[in-house]
Write a protein that holds these residues in place. Structure first.
Motif, mmCIF file in Angstrom:
data_model
loop_
_atom_site.group_PDB
_atom_site.id
_atom_site.type_symbol
_atom_site.label_atom_id
_atom_site.label_comp_id
_atom_site.label_asym_id
_atom_site.label_seq_id
_atom_site.Cartn_x
_atom_site.Cartn_y
_atom_site.Cartn_z
ATOM 1 N N SER A 184 -21.087 38.109 -36.881
ATOM 2 C CA SER A 184 -21.858 38.966 -35.983
ATOM 3 C C SER A 184 -22.345 38.186 -34.770
ATOM 4 C CB SER A 184 -23.052 39.579 -36.733
ATOM 5 O OG SER A 184 -22.621 40.415 -37.786
ATOM 6 N N VAL A 185 -22.774 36.935 -34.997
ATOM 7 C CA VAL A 185 -23.185 36.079 -33.882
ATOM 8 C C VAL A 185 -22.017 35.895 -32.922
ATOM 9 C CG1 VAL A 185 -23.910 33.751 -33.226
ATOM 10 C CG2 VAL A 185 -24.967 34.870 -35.193
ATOM 11 N N ARG A 186 -20.856 35.593 -33.482
ATOM 12 C CA ARG A 186 -19.672 35.431 -32.627
ATOM 13 C C ARG A 186 -19.368 36.716 -31.858
ATOM 14 N NH1 ARG A 186 -14.066 35.412 -35.571
ATOM 15 N NH2 ARG A 186 -14.847 37.544 -35.791
ATOM 16 N N GLY A 187 -19.481 37.862 -32.536
ATOM 17 C CA GLY A 187 -19.208 39.135 -31.872
ATOM 18 C C GLY A 187 -20.159 39.397 -30.715
ATOM 19 N N ARG A 188 -21.424 39.063 -30.903
ATOM 20 C CA ARG A 188 -22.397 39.315 -29.833
ATOM 21 C C ARG A 188 -22.248 38.296 -28.701
ATOM 22 N NH1 ARG A 188 -27.721 42.059 -32.726
ATOM 23 N NH2 ARG A 188 -26.499 43.742 -33.670
ATOM 24 N N ILE A 189 -21.845 37.085 -29.037
ATOM 25 C CA ILE A 189 -21.535 36.116 -27.973
ATOM 26 C C ILE A 189 -20.338 36.604 -27.167
ATOM 27 C CG2 ILE A 189 -20.657 33.790 -27.522
ATOM 28 C CD1 ILE A 189 -22.380 32.792 -29.820
ATOM 29 N N GLN A 215 -30.600 42.574 -22.608
ATOM 30 C CA GLN A 215 -30.470 43.376 -23.819
ATOM 31 C C GLN A 215 -29.520 42.700 -24.807
ATOM 32 O OE1 GLN A 215 -29.251 47.160 -22.136
ATOM 33 N NE2 GLN A 215 -31.253 48.071 -22.588
ATOM 34 N N LEU A 216 -28.393 42.234 -24.303
ATOM 35 C CA LEU A 216 -27.432 41.544 -25.160
ATOM 36 C C LEU A 216 -28.027 40.265 -25.730
ATOM 37 C CD1 LEU A 216 -24.197 42.018 -23.007
ATOM 38 C CD2 LEU A 216 -24.726 43.131 -25.180
ATOM 39 N N GLU A 217 -28.842 39.580 -24.918
ATOM 40 C CA GLU A 217 -29.496 38.358 -25.387
ATOM 41 C C GLU A 217 -30.474 38.668 -26.518
ATOM 42 O OE1 GLU A 217 -32.470 34.887 -23.604
ATOM 43 O OE2 GLU A 217 -31.540 36.359 -22.269
ATOM 44 N N ASP A 218 -31.237 39.753 -26.382
ATOM 45 C CA ASP A 218 -32.160 40.154 -27.443
ATOM 46 C C ASP A 218 -31.411 40.481 -28.730
ATOM 47 O OD1 ASP A 218 -34.474 39.773 -26.081
ATOM 48 O OD2 ASP A 218 -34.759 41.867 -25.507
ATOM 49 N N ARG A 219 -30.291 41.171 -28.597
ATOM 50 C CA ARG A 219 -29.501 41.527 -29.777
ATOM 51 C C ARG A 219 -28.911 40.281 -30.429
ATOM 52 N NH1 ARG A 219 -25.043 45.020 -28.828
ATOM 53 N NH2 ARG A 219 -25.288 45.736 -30.983
ATOM 54 N N LEU A 220 -28.539 39.304 -29.616
ATOM 55 C CA LEU A 220 -28.052 38.037 -30.165
ATOM 56 C C LEU A 220 -29.167 37.341 -30.937
ATOM 57 C CD1 LEU A 220 -25.989 35.723 -30.449
ATOM 58 C CD2 LEU A 220 -26.811 34.855 -28.237
ATOM 59 N N LYS A 221 -30.365 37.343 -30.375
ATOM 60 C CA LYS A 221 -31.498 36.690 -31.030
ATOM 61 C C LYS A 221 -31.738 37.284 -32.420
ATOM 62 C CE LYS A 221 -34.981 35.947 -28.378
ATOM 63 N NZ LYS A 221 -34.853 34.481 -28.232
ATOM 64 N N GLU A 222 -31.649 38.606 -32.521
ATOM 65 C CA GLU A 222 -31.875 39.277 -33.800
ATOM 66 C C GLU A 222 -30.910 38.770 -34.871
ATOM 67 O OE1 GLU A 222 -31.322 43.361 -32.993
ATOM 68 O OE2 GLU A 222 -33.124 43.579 -31.754
ATOM 69 N N ASP A 255 -27.141 25.570 -31.549
ATOM 70 C CA ASP A 255 -26.449 25.247 -30.299
ATOM 71 C C ASP A 255 -25.805 26.486 -29.672
ATOM 72 O OD1 ASP A 255 -27.132 22.631 -30.170
ATOM 73 O OD2 ASP A 255 -25.229 21.836 -30.894
ATOM 74 N N ALA A 256 -25.158 27.296 -30.508
ATOM 75 C CA ALA A 256 -24.495 28.491 -29.988
ATOM 76 C C ALA A 256 -25.504 29.432 -29.337
ATOM 77 C CB ALA A 256 -23.744 29.206 -31.111
ATOM 78 N N HIS A 257 -26.652 29.585 -29.974
ATOM 79 C CA HIS A 257 -27.703 30.451 -29.434
ATOM 80 C C HIS A 257 -28.232 29.884 -28.121
ATOM 81 C CE1 HIS A 257 -31.907 32.453 -30.135
ATOM 82 N NE2 HIS A 257 -31.214 33.052 -29.191
ATOM 83 N N LEU A 258 -28.548 28.603 -28.118
ATOM 84 C CA LEU A 258 -29.126 27.968 -26.936
ATOM 85 C C LEU A 258 -28.130 27.945 -25.779
ATOM 86 C CD1 LEU A 258 -31.574 26.548 -25.765
ATOM 87 C CD2 LEU A 258 -30.750 24.404 -26.755
ATOM 88 N N ALA A 259 -26.872 27.652 -26.074
ATOM 89 C CA ALA A 259 -25.853 27.607 -25.024
ATOM 90 C C ALA A 259 -25.655 28.982 -24.392
ATOM 91 C CB ALA A 259 -24.534 27.099 -25.604
ATOM 92 N N THR A 260 -25.692 30.023 -25.219
ATOM 93 C CA THR A 260 -25.525 31.375 -24.686
ATOM 94 C C THR A 260 -26.688 31.754 -23.784
ATOM 95 O OG1 THR A 260 -24.358 31.983 -26.731
ATOM 96 C CG2 THR A 260 -25.088 33.774 -25.306
#
Length: 678
Positions: A184-189, A215-222, A255-260
């Motif tokens: 899911s993380v990969r999908g939102r990235i 909005q996409l960033e918030d959904r990624l955070k979730e 890292d994936a979260h921070l880089a995005t």
């Protein structure tokens, strides 16, 4: 936005770990199997009273939704205790049927005890829900005392079926859920990358683009927070040498979260090139290698920071995909499970406990709903009590309760309108009506976690179809249901506002206090030269606290998601989000060797600022600010990252009260001190 995605990738991006799909499937299967078993018993062995079916269906729902214990054994114990509570209260309801006034008072006592049981945690919550719904059904169906042995079959069957569905047919599995959440993380990235590609093609960033990316960033955070919750951690929360595989996975996810986030932030100032984003999406190593070499030629320019951010995102995404591929092969066998340990909290029955205040509110709201509901209908007043009880479930403030009351009323209104038409069209077509009802049950609980109004909409349709199949569907009956629902919802909202209110500001103050305390903990840990794994854990806590702030601020207006319209709430949340981002930059780039007197001075200045603004709590949401211009420096990846992160935390915090700028080295409007370039 989903072109190029496989259906599974799209589904996982929109339903992390398939948790909503599993919830809807569990409840639907539990209801169907319980009904079929009860029907078989009634047909082949002994006829069952209607109350047995009603309890079997309703408790199948509670067994899938309310039981939240960890571990199948604990869940089974909770369900069996719930069965006992169900049998007891149904027996009481049956015994008092001829004493309606006394029965009504006992119902209020059951409501108070069921609500108070929440102080015992998840098990108390579940048993309370079993007891409440069972007394509700007992009063509604009015079984005879002689029928009780047969009525008991319903709760027992539902408990066993619900447990089998959850423990055997659709079991919890943290390794599988971890893999799905990473997918899911990969999908939102990927969704963010597709949006960045569209922005790059346009060559500019419009306000609508900023809103969509946030909005996409918030959904990624979730979904990142969800994935982190599945990674087994030692009791202290900090990984050690024995948990190296889990630690590596946690770092890659971080890292994936921070880089995005970094790619999004710098793209607001200078959009990336389309060729670069496309190369990241396709993982074109040749193009990426050429882009890395080209970055050196534009060093120091905004485009250079954007390119480095997107390249970092590409590398972090590649590592995440490698982790996902490895997880598919090994099912994370190299990561050891850690036994769940829980420290029981002290049971507090005083009014200082918000759960006890809520119990009193629920009981009073139910009494008001009962009185007004009885005045409207002696036979259907239960609907009003049901609405008044449920609008308090999973709410933290009076604003939350008001929102839920409105959602229930709106969902019921539109559900009845649509259900009436559907039931009329399907008159005489029982088989089709049953199929449609089953689909609506699934959709109701599929959407439960994201939209209470949608859940209520589909449940109202199901009731219309059931009334239609029973031949009792009339416009007056549906009108009465809507009226009773509105009575209960309004009673709940009024009590929430007027009696022992848990104000939105108070809830928000608590969330903000926790966020400030956690941020201060992070800064102190950096100054004390704590290890990077410890800092990352604290940074993740800051992130979780930010999420709590957004939830607490939700009733203040429709702009809690930061992106719907300009305003004070959006601006204030943007400040908290920015500081949360820089806290992760600080944790990721910090090295103990870099802590010198200058950095300690800057950290001390940050902490001093925290000590000034923290006591003011949610007051910052009332401050009127000018539209904030983005800073010219965002991504200190290669030199002085931790130092600039400390400065940016202070500079951003200072925007909470811009008219009270203090004489700090990073005060708003002043240039950020230059970094060492050595």
């Amino acid at each position: 936005m989903i072109f190029g995605f496989e259906f599974r990738d799209w589904l996982l991006a929109n339903d992390p770990a398939l948790s909503r799909l599993r919830m809807g499937s569990r409840v639907t299967l539990s209801i169907m199997l319980s009904f079929l078993i009860l029907f078989a018993i009634s047909t082949l062995i002994v006829p069952l009273p209607t109350a047995s079916y009603g309890l079997g269906i309703v408790l199948s729902i509670e067994g899938g939704v309310a039981v939240r214990d960890k571990g199948s054994t604990r869940q089974l114990i909770t369900r069996l205790l719930g069965c006992i509570a169900s049998v007891v209260v149904v027996g009481i309801a049956a015994a008092l049927e001829s004493h309606r006034i006394l029965s009504d008072f006992i119902f209020l006592l059951v409501i108070f005890l069921a609500s108070s049981g929440r102080v015992y945690g998840p098990r108390g919550f579940a048993i309370g829900m079993f007891a409440f719904t069972s007394y509700f059904m007992g009063s509604y169906f009015q079984p005879k005392i002689a029928e009780l042995p047969l009525v008991v079959i319903g709760p027992v069957v539902s408990a066993l079926v619900s447990h089998w569905v959850r423990a055997v047919l659709l079991p919890d599995n943290w390794r599988r859920d971890l893999l799905r959440s990473l997918e899911s993380v990969r999908g939102r990235i990927n969704q963010i990358l597709f949006k960045l590609a569209a922005v790059a093609a346009d060559g500019k960033v419009e306000e609508a683009d900023r809103q969509e990316l946030r909005q996409l960033e918030d959904r990624l955070k979730e979904v990142v927070l969800m994935a982190e919750s599945f990674i087994p951690r030692p009791p202290g929360g900090v990984f050690d040498g024995a948990s190296a595989p889990a630690a590596e996975l946690a770092i890659r996810l971080f890292d994936a979260h921070l880089a995005t986030e970094s790619a999004i932030m710098v793209s607001f100032q200078s959009p990336p090139s389309f060729a670069l984003v496309h190369a990241v999406i396709e993982d074109d190593r040749a193009v990426l290698s050429a882009e890395e070499k080209a970055v050196a030629d534009i060093e120091g320019q905004l485009q250079s920071e954007t390119a480095r951010a997107v390249l970092w995102l590409g590398a972090a995404r590649r590592q995440l995909m490698e982790t996902i591929d490895a997880g598919r092969r090994t099912e994370f066998a190299e990561i050891a499970s850690i036994a769940e340990t829980s420290t029981p909290e002290a049971v507090d029955f005083s009014l200082k406990n918000p759960l006890m205040r809520s119990a009193l509110q629920i009981t009073l709201a139910s009494a008001i709903a009962m009185t007004l509901g009885l005045a409207l209908s002696r036979e259907r007043w239960f609907w009003a009590v049901l609405a008044s009880f449920l609008v308090f479930t999973n709410t933290n403030s009076r604003g939350d309760t008001a929102i839920k009351a409105l959602q229930r009323s709106i969902g019921t209104l539109f559900g009845i309108a649509f259900g009436l038409v559907l039931a009329t069209v399907l008159t005489g077509q029982t088989a089709i009506a049953v199929v449609v009802a089953v689909v609506c049950i699934f959709l109701a609980f599929y959407f439960l976690q994201i939209s209470y109004a949608t859940m209520t909409f589909f449940i109202s349709i199901v009731l219309c179809l059931i009334y239609g199949m029973m031949g009792v569907l009339t416009f007056d009956l549906l009108k009465l249901r809507l009226e009773e629902t509105v009575i209960g919802a309004v009673a709940g909202a009024l009590v929430a506002f007027l009696v022992l209110p848990s104000r939105t500001r108070e809830t928000l103050d608590t969330a903000i206090d926790k966020w400030f305390a956690t941020l201060k903990k992070l800064l102190s840990a950096v100054s004390d030269k704590k290890s990077q794994p410890e800092l990352i854990v604290i940074a993740q806590e800051v992130d979780a606290c930010y999420r709590d702030i957004t939830l607490a601020a939700r009733p203040l207006g429709s702009s809690w998601s930061i992106v719907t319209r300009p305003g004070q709430i959006r601006q204030t949340l943007a400040i908290f989000l920015s500081v949360t981002y820089w806290s992760r930059i600080l944790a990721r780039n910090h090295t103990a060797d870099a802590v010198d007197d200058d950095l300690k001075r800057r950290i001390a200045a940050d902490i001093a600022l925290l000590d000034v603004v923290a006591p003011r709590g949610s007051e910052c949401f009332l401050v009127t600010r000018k539209q904030m211009k983005p800073t010219g420096r965002h991504l200190p990846l290669w030199r002085g990252g931790a130092r600039l992160a400390v400065e940016m935390i202070g500079s951003t915090l200072d925007r909470l009260y811009p008219h009270e700028t203090q004489d700090l080295p990073f005060a708003a409007g002043k240039a950020i001190a230059p970094l060492n370039q050595e």
